[in-house]
Each structure stands twice: as C-alpha cells, then as structure tokens.
Enzyme design. Structure first.
Site, PDB file in Angstrom:
ATOM      1  N   LYS A   1      83.654  37.815  29.328  1.00 60.20           N
ATOM      2  CA  LYS A   1      84.229  39.006  29.968  1.00 60.20           C
ATOM      3  C   LYS A   1      85.729  38.925  30.237  1.00 60.20           C
ATOM      4  CE  LYS A   1      80.008  40.601  32.223  1.00 60.20           C
ATOM      5  NZ  LYS A   1      79.413  41.171  33.427  1.00 60.20           N
TER       6      LYS A   1
ATOM      7  N   ASN B   1      81.375  34.211  52.046  1.00 61.69           N
ATOM      8  CA  ASN B   1      80.963  33.353  50.930  1.00 61.69           C
ATOM      9  C   ASN B   1      80.682  31.930  51.392  1.00 61.69           C
ATOM     10  OD1 ASN B   1      80.485  33.149  48.104  1.00 61.69           O
ATOM     11  ND2 ASN B   1      82.370  31.952  47.910  1.00 61.69           N
TER      12      ASN B   1
HETATM   13  P1  ATR Z   1      78.604  36.233  39.208  1.00 61.45           P
HETATM   14  O1  ATR Z   1      79.731  36.081  38.232  1.00 61.45           O
HETATM   15  O2  ATR Z   1      77.355  36.783  38.591  1.00 61.45           O
HETATM   16  O3  ATR Z   1      78.995  36.952  40.434  1.00 61.45           O
HETATM   17  P2  ATR Z   1      79.077  33.538  40.056  1.00 61.45           P
HETATM   18  O4  ATR Z   1      80.472  33.661  39.629  1.00 61.45           O
HETATM   19  O5  ATR Z   1      78.302  32.328  39.674  1.00 61.45           O
HETATM   20  O6  ATR Z   1      78.170  34.766  39.583  1.00 61.45           O
HETATM   21  O7  ATR Z   1      79.070  33.748  41.656  1.00 61.45           O
HETATM   22  C1  ATR Z   1      78.009  33.444  42.396  1.00 61.45           C
HETATM   23  C2  ATR Z   1      78.381  33.663  43.856  1.00 61.45           C
HETATM   24  O8  ATR Z   1      77.203  33.398  44.612  1.00 61.45           O
HETATM   25  C3  ATR Z   1      79.447  32.734  44.380  1.00 61.45           C
HETATM   26  O9  ATR Z   1      80.182  33.398  45.381  1.00 61.45           O
HETATM   27  C4  ATR Z   1      78.639  31.584  44.985  1.00 61.45           C
HETATM   28  O10 ATR Z   1      79.256  30.935  46.078  1.00 61.45           O
HETATM   29  P3  ATR Z   1      80.365  29.761  45.879  1.00 61.45           P
HETATM   30  O11 ATR Z   1      81.685  30.466  45.727  1.00 61.45           O
HETATM   31  O12 ATR Z   1      80.259  28.983  47.127  1.00 61.45           O
HETATM   32  O13 ATR Z   1      79.951  29.000  44.657  1.00 61.45           O
HETATM   33  C5  ATR Z   1      77.449  32.329  45.519  1.00 61.45           C
HETATM   34  N1  ATR Z   1      76.246  31.475  45.570  1.00 61.45           N
HETATM   35  C6  ATR Z   1      75.601  30.874  44.542  1.00 61.45           C
HETATM   36  N2  ATR Z   1      74.518  30.210  44.969  1.00 61.45           N
HETATM   37  C7  ATR Z   1      74.480  30.363  46.319  1.00 61.45           C
HETATM   38  C8  ATR Z   1      73.611  29.921  47.372  1.00 61.45           C
HETATM   39  N3  ATR Z   1      72.546  29.166  47.093  1.00 61.45           N
HETATM   40  N4  ATR Z   1      73.890  30.295  48.637  1.00 61.45           N
HETATM   41  C9  ATR Z   1      74.969  31.068  48.924  1.00 61.45           C
HETATM   42  N5  ATR Z   1      75.821  31.529  47.988  1.00 61.45           N
HETATM   43  C10 ATR Z   1      75.584  31.178  46.712  1.00 61.45           C
END
Ligand code: ATR
Length: 283
Positions: A70, A153
């Site tokens: 993307k 976050n």
């Molecule tokens: P996308 O591009 O689909 O939005 P991503 O870039 O992988 O996916 O983003 C995932 C988001 O979910 C991130 O903000 C991540 O938090 P971090 O910045 O701390 O990595 C959050 N996330 C993923 N797993 C999580 C969990 N188990 N609990 C809380 N937040 C989570």
C-alpha cells in the site's frame, strides 16, 4: 462470458488468496450485468513496479492494492488523490489511457460506515490502535471535520507519532495515550469509539476486550473493524451497555463501494456486496 470487450480489474497483494474483494466485486458485476471481471494477482515485492506498469499496459481499468504494497505502490503512480497523499498509502488505483491515479478508500470506507449512523463533524472520536488502518481512519476523520481525536495504543510512541503526523496537516485536537485503564475517563465524553487493533480477531475471539461494558455509555457509537467474528467481544460489551454498534463488514462494504465507483462510475449494490461477503465468511 469473457469476450474481447470485457473490462478487467483486480487486486495485487502478498498473500492475496484469502481476499474477500474478488467475490464481492464479481457478485456486483453479475448482478448489474456489467461486462467486468475482478481477478486476484499474487505479486511479490520485487515485482511490484513491473506489475503496476504491466497492468496499465494490459489496459486494466483499475486495481486494489493490499498488504504489503500500500505504501510502496505510490512510487509507481502518476497522481494521488488528497486522502491517499495525506495518508501515504493507496489501496485503489484507477488507470486511464494515460494516467494512473491512487486513492485510499480504507479510511473513507470506515468513516462512511460510521456516518451512515452519525456524522463525525465536531465530535470526539477515540481510536484504539495506531497502525495502517488507524492512520487511514484518523486522516479521514479530520478531513470530515472531527473535532477531537484521541489515539490509544499499546505502544505509546506509535500513537504519538501518528498524532504528530495528523497535527502537521490539520488544526484539531489530537491526543495520544497508552491503552490502559485511564481510557475509561476519556470515553465518558466521547461520541464514537473505533477499534483498529486485531484484539478479539479469530482465532483469539476469547481474548478479553480492551474496553468493557462499564466503560461504555449508551450514547457511544462503537465500531470494530475486525469482521471475524462478526460480533467481537468489544461489540458484545457495547451492546450490553446499550450502545449502538457497527461491525467490521460495513467498512469492507464501503471501501469496496467507493473503489467500484472510482473504476466504473456506477454506484455499487451494497446489499449484493454484503450478501457475497457474508456467504464468503460463512455467516
Ligand atoms: P493495520 O495496518 O491493519 O492497522 P498494524 O499496522 O499491524 O495493522 O497495527 C496493529 C495495531 O494494533 C497497532 O497499533 C498495534 O499496537 P502496537 O503499536 O503496540 O504494535 C495494535 N495491536 C496489535 N496487537 C495488539 C494487542 N494484542 N493488544 C493491543 N494492541 C495491539
């Protein structure tokens, strides 16, 4: 039947085989008796440039672009629409005779799903997560006039980075916090809550939702972009609290409908999209 006159659209990604877009768009083309087909293409990173140039050379009408291309795809396009430029990511490309133009319908799709129920203008919106989806949604919320956006976050630094990027482009109230118990205070005067994290997504649907019933007031509109399961733990908690909910399928439908219109100039049949998605997801 495919003939010499059939128009071709498709999706490029890696992986791409589980994409819900081909059945969704093809169902709409069949329903409207349009001479179009939508095909998934597995394109690896090293072949992205040649795939985009090749798609245009083949006379394709457009593409959807998914993970991991993307951002990178922007380098191979002639023009960008405003939202795509701000977000720095493209999920839809339109090819004309000469020009390839990139759009981002992810944020717009999510915000449109919300605005079917409630306008975001002058509202306070709380976003869980700060990844790619959160970024697209936050920019679109501010484009649509949201007054106050709070990004919560797991990693505070990522939320604050997104806040900085937003404030570089908009004069609005934007804040970043760590995802913890303090969120309850912030939700008291919020109008909309959007989960963009994968928490609660299959196969982890029994993971405890980040926001529980007692943190949700009746007037809060709660949207989870996770669509598997359809009713996530968060949406179940919201329903218990008497709040209105919007499931993740709605964002898929609207982001697809906006792309459909960009390519064909025709409004997508939303009910046909929904039926195809539900059947594909086994609901
Ligand atoms: P996308 O591009 O689909 O939005 P991503 O870039 O992988 O996916 O983003 C995932 C988001 O979910 C991130 O903000 C991540 O938090 P971090 O910045 O701390 O990595 C959050 N996330 C993923 N797993 C999580 C969990 N188990 N609990 C809380 N937040 C989570």
């Amino acid at each position: 039947m495919i003939t010499g006159k059939t128009s071709l659209v498709g999706i490029i990604g890696d992986p791409v085989e589980h994409s819900l877009s081909p059945p969704m768009h093809n169902a709409a083309f069949r329903h409207l008796q349009m001479d179009y087909v939508y095909v998934p293409f597995h394109v690896r990173k090293e072949n992205l440039a040649i795939a985009v140039v090749g798609a245009k050379a083949l006379g394709m009408k457009g593409l959807n672009v998914t993970i991991p291309h993307k951002r990178e795809v922007i380098n191979y396009l002639d023009e960008l629409d405003t939202a795509a430029e701000l977000i720095g990511a493209v999920n839809t490309v339109k090819f004309d005779e000469k020009i390839s133009k990139g759009y981002n319908t992810d944020g717009l799709g999510a915000v449109k799903a919300i605005e079917e129920v409630r306008s975001v203008k002058d509202k306070k919106i709380v976003i869980l997560g700060a990844g790619g989806a959160a970024r697209a949604i936050c920019f679109q919320l501010l484009l649509n006039g949201a007054k106050n956006v709070l990004i919560a976050n797991r990693t505070l630094e990522n939320a604050c980075q997104l806040k900085e990027d937003l404030l570089r482009n908009f004069r609005a109230e934007v804040s970043c916090i760590k995802l913890d118990k303090k969120l309850g205070e912030e939700l008291k005067d919020a109008d909309v809550l959007i989960n963009t994290t994968p928490v609660g997504m299959h196969p982890h649907e029994h993971q405890k939702p980040i926001v529980s019933e007692e943190m949700i007031h009746q007037g809060l509109l709660v949207n989870d972009i996770v669509y598997n399961p359809l009713k996530t733990g968060l949406l179940t908690e919201a329903e218990r609290a008497g709040a209105m909910i919007i499931n993740g399928v709605k964002m898929l439908i609207y982001q697809g409908a906006i792309a459909f219109r960009i390519w064909t100039g025709i409004n997508a049949p939303l009910d046909v999209f929904e039926k195809a998605l539900m059947s594909e997801l086994g609901y």
